[in-house]
Design a protein around this motif. Structure first.
Motif, PDB file in Angstrom:
ATOM      1  N   ASN A 255      -1.074  -2.367  -7.054  1.00 50.89           N
ATOM      2  CA  ASN A 255      -0.275  -2.501  -5.836  1.00 50.89           C
ATOM      3  C   ASN A 255       0.177  -3.931  -5.577  1.00 50.89           C
ATOM      4  O   ASN A 255       0.793  -4.200  -4.539  1.00 50.89           O
ATOM      5  CB  ASN A 255      -1.071  -2.005  -4.638  1.00 50.89           C
ATOM      6  CG  ASN A 255      -1.408  -0.538  -4.731  1.00 50.89           C
ATOM      7  OD1 ASN A 255      -0.748   0.218  -5.422  1.00 50.89           O
ATOM      8  ND2 ASN A 255      -2.451  -0.131  -4.044  1.00 50.89           N
ATOM      9  N   LEU A 256      -0.130  -4.831  -6.478  1.00 49.85           N
ATOM     10  CA  LEU A 256       0.235  -6.231  -6.314  1.00 49.85           C
ATOM     11  C   LEU A 256       1.731  -6.407  -6.466  1.00 49.85           C
ATOM     12  O   LEU A 256       2.336  -5.943  -7.436  1.00 49.85           O
ATOM     13  CB  LEU A 256      -0.498  -7.088  -7.350  1.00 49.85           C
ATOM     14  CG  LEU A 256      -0.244  -8.591  -7.319  1.00 49.85           C
ATOM     15  CD1 LEU A 256      -0.692  -9.192  -5.995  1.00 49.85           C
ATOM     16  CD2 LEU A 256      -0.975  -9.256  -8.473  1.00 49.85           C
TER      17      LEU A 256
ATOM     18  N   THR B   9       4.156  -1.059   4.262  1.00 53.56           N
ATOM     19  CA  THR B   9       2.811  -1.549   4.571  1.00 53.56           C
ATOM     20  C   THR B   9       2.432  -2.612   3.562  1.00 53.56           C
ATOM     21  O   THR B   9       2.382  -2.356   2.360  1.00 53.56           O
ATOM     22  CB  THR B   9       1.779  -0.403   4.535  1.00 53.56           C
ATOM     23  OG1 THR B   9       2.163   0.586   5.485  1.00 53.56           O
ATOM     24  CG2 THR B   9       0.397  -0.908   4.869  1.00 53.56           C
ATOM     25  N   PHE B  10       2.173  -3.817   4.079  1.00 53.14           N
ATOM     26  CA  PHE B  10       1.833  -4.954   3.240  1.00 53.14           C
ATOM     27  C   PHE B  10       0.416  -5.406   3.569  1.00 53.14           C
ATOM     28  O   PHE B  10       0.016  -5.401   4.732  1.00 53.14           O
ATOM     29  CB  PHE B  10       2.813  -6.105   3.489  1.00 53.14           C
ATOM     30  CG  PHE B  10       4.244  -5.735   3.233  1.00 53.14           C
ATOM     31  CD1 PHE B  10       4.814  -5.926   1.981  1.00 53.14           C
ATOM     32  CD2 PHE B  10       5.028  -5.183   4.244  1.00 53.14           C
ATOM     33  CE1 PHE B  10       6.127  -5.578   1.743  1.00 53.14           C
ATOM     34  CE2 PHE B  10       6.343  -4.828   4.010  1.00 53.14           C
ATOM     35  CZ  PHE B  10       6.893  -5.029   2.753  1.00 53.14           C
ATOM     36  N   LEU B  11      -0.327  -5.812   2.549  1.00 53.21           N
ATOM     37  CA  LEU B  11      -1.690  -6.310   2.719  1.00 53.21           C
ATOM     38  C   LEU B  11      -1.822  -7.667   2.047  1.00 53.21           C
ATOM     39  O   LEU B  11      -1.272  -7.878   0.968  1.00 53.21           O
ATOM     40  CB  LEU B  11      -2.704  -5.361   2.067  1.00 53.21           C
ATOM     41  CG  LEU B  11      -2.792  -3.938   2.599  1.00 53.21           C
ATOM     42  CD1 LEU B  11      -3.652  -3.084   1.680  1.00 53.21           C
ATOM     43  CD2 LEU B  11      -3.362  -3.934   4.002  1.00 53.21           C
ATOM     44  N   VAL B  12      -2.548  -8.571   2.693  1.00 54.80           N
ATOM     45  CA  VAL B  12      -2.915  -9.847   2.085  1.00 54.80           C
ATOM     46  C   VAL B  12      -4.392 -10.084   2.357  1.00 54.80           C
ATOM     47  O   VAL B  12      -4.923  -9.611   3.366  1.00 54.80           O
ATOM     48  CB  VAL B  12      -2.079 -11.040   2.620  1.00 54.80           C
ATOM     49  CG1 VAL B  12      -0.621 -10.914   2.224  1.00 54.80           C
ATOM     50  CG2 VAL B  12      -2.213 -11.175   4.110  1.00 54.80           C
TER      51      VAL B  12
ATOM     52  N   GLU C  60       0.820  -1.203   0.000  1.00 55.67           N
ATOM     53  CA  GLU C  60       0.000   0.000   0.000  1.00 55.67           C
ATOM     54  C   GLU C  60       0.857   1.257   0.000  1.00 55.67           C
ATOM     55  O   GLU C  60       0.596   2.182  -0.733  1.00 55.67           O
ATOM     56  CB  GLU C  60      -0.926  -0.013   1.215  1.00 55.67           C
ATOM     57  CG  GLU C  60      -1.949   1.074   1.180  1.00 55.67           C
ATOM     58  CD  GLU C  60      -2.916   0.938   2.314  1.00 55.67           C
ATOM     59  OE1 GLU C  60      -2.479   0.991   3.481  1.00 55.67           O
ATOM     60  OE2 GLU C  60      -4.100   0.782   2.039  1.00 55.67           O
ATOM     61  N   LYS C  61       1.825   1.306   0.844  1.00 55.80           N
ATOM     62  CA  LYS C  61       2.780   2.411   0.900  1.00 55.80           C
ATOM     63  C   LYS C  61       4.030   1.869   1.559  1.00 55.80           C
ATOM     64  O   LYS C  61       4.109   0.683   1.836  1.00 55.80           O
ATOM     65  CB  LYS C  61       2.197   3.608   1.661  1.00 55.80           C
ATOM     66  CG  LYS C  61       1.718   3.272   3.052  1.00 55.80           C
ATOM     67  CD  LYS C  61       1.052   4.452   3.703  1.00 55.80           C
ATOM     68  CE  LYS C  61       0.489   3.980   5.045  1.00 55.80           C
ATOM     69  NZ  LYS C  61      -0.296   4.948   5.703  1.00 55.80           N
ATOM     70  N   ASP C  62       4.993   2.729   1.804  1.00 51.97           N
ATOM     71  CA  ASP C  62       6.250   2.271   2.387  1.00 51.97           C
ATOM     72  C   ASP C  62       6.014   1.394   3.609  1.00 51.97           C
ATOM     73  O   ASP C  62       5.342   1.803   4.550  1.00 51.97           O
ATOM     74  CB  ASP C  62       7.125   3.460   2.773  1.00 51.97           C
ATOM     75  CG  ASP C  62       7.662   4.200   1.570  1.00 51.97           C
ATOM     76  OD1 ASP C  62       7.663   3.604   0.472  1.00 51.97           O
ATOM     77  OD2 ASP C  62       8.071   5.360   1.712  1.00 51.97           O
TER      78      ASP C  62
END
Length: 148
Positions: free
Chosen positions: A142-143, A110-113, A106-108
Motif C-alpha cells: 500500500n506504499l 484514505t491516506f496513512l502515515v 489504504e482505500k479510496d
C-alpha cells in the motif's frame, strides 16, 4: 537452550492461518536483510532476505520443507487522513513531503502515515476532523511510490 531454526524457503501468502506460529516485524523492517529473533511461541528463527524481495504480511516461512511460521507486520500508531478534495490532498501531501515520511493508501481517499507528534498537531490544526489517530498495519503493497 533451544536451537535456532534457519529458514530456507519463503512462500508468499496474503492471509495469516490460524494455529501457525507467527514471526512479527515492524512496518519499517520489510526491507531488512537479516533477522534473528523469536516467534510469538518462543521459537528462535534466522531469516535471510533474498535479493529484490520485501518481507510481506502472511509470508510462509519454511525450514527443510516444514512450515515453521508466518510473517506478520505489527500494527502501529498512524495518522489517517480521508479526503476526496484534490486541494486538501495536495496540502496534506505538502506537509508529509516536508517530513519525508512514507505515505500509505489504504482505500479510496484514505491516506496513512506513521505517527509523528509534531506533524499530527500541525495536521489537526489544518484539517481538524479529517485527521484521526488509528492503530493500523502499514503494508508495503500500500506504499505510495513515485513512478517514472
Amino acid at each position: 537452550m533451544q536451537q535456532t531454526i534457519y529458514i530456507d524457503d519463503v512462500q508468499p501468502c496474503e492471509e495469516i492461518t490460524q494455529g501457525i506460529d507467527v514471526f512479527e516485524i515492524e512496518w519499517f523492517e520489510t526491507q531488512k536483510h537479516l533477522f534473528h529473533r523469536l516467534t510469538t511461541n518462543g521459537v528462535e528463527l534466522h531469516l535471510l532476505k533474498e535479493e529484490n524481495r520485501e518481507w510481506s504480511q502472511g509470508d510462509k516461512l519454511y525450514s527443510e520443507g516444514v512450515l515453521i511460521a508466518q510473517l506478520a507486520i505489527k500494527p502501529t500508531q498512524t495518522i489517517q487522513f480521508i479526503s476526496d478534495k484534490a486541494e486538501e490532498v495536495a496540502d496534506f501531501s505538502f506537509y508529509i513531503g516536508n517530513r519525508h515520511l512514507p505515505v500509505f493508501i489504504e482505500k479510496d481517499n484514505t491516506f496513512l502515515v506513521p505517527y509523528d507528534g509534531n506533524l499530527y498537531e500541525q495536521l489537526v490544526a489544518k484539517f481538524t476532523t479529517r485527521i484521526v489517530l488509528v492503530k493500523k498495519q502499514l503494508l508495503a503493497k500500500n506504499l505510495l511510490k513515485k513512478t517514472r
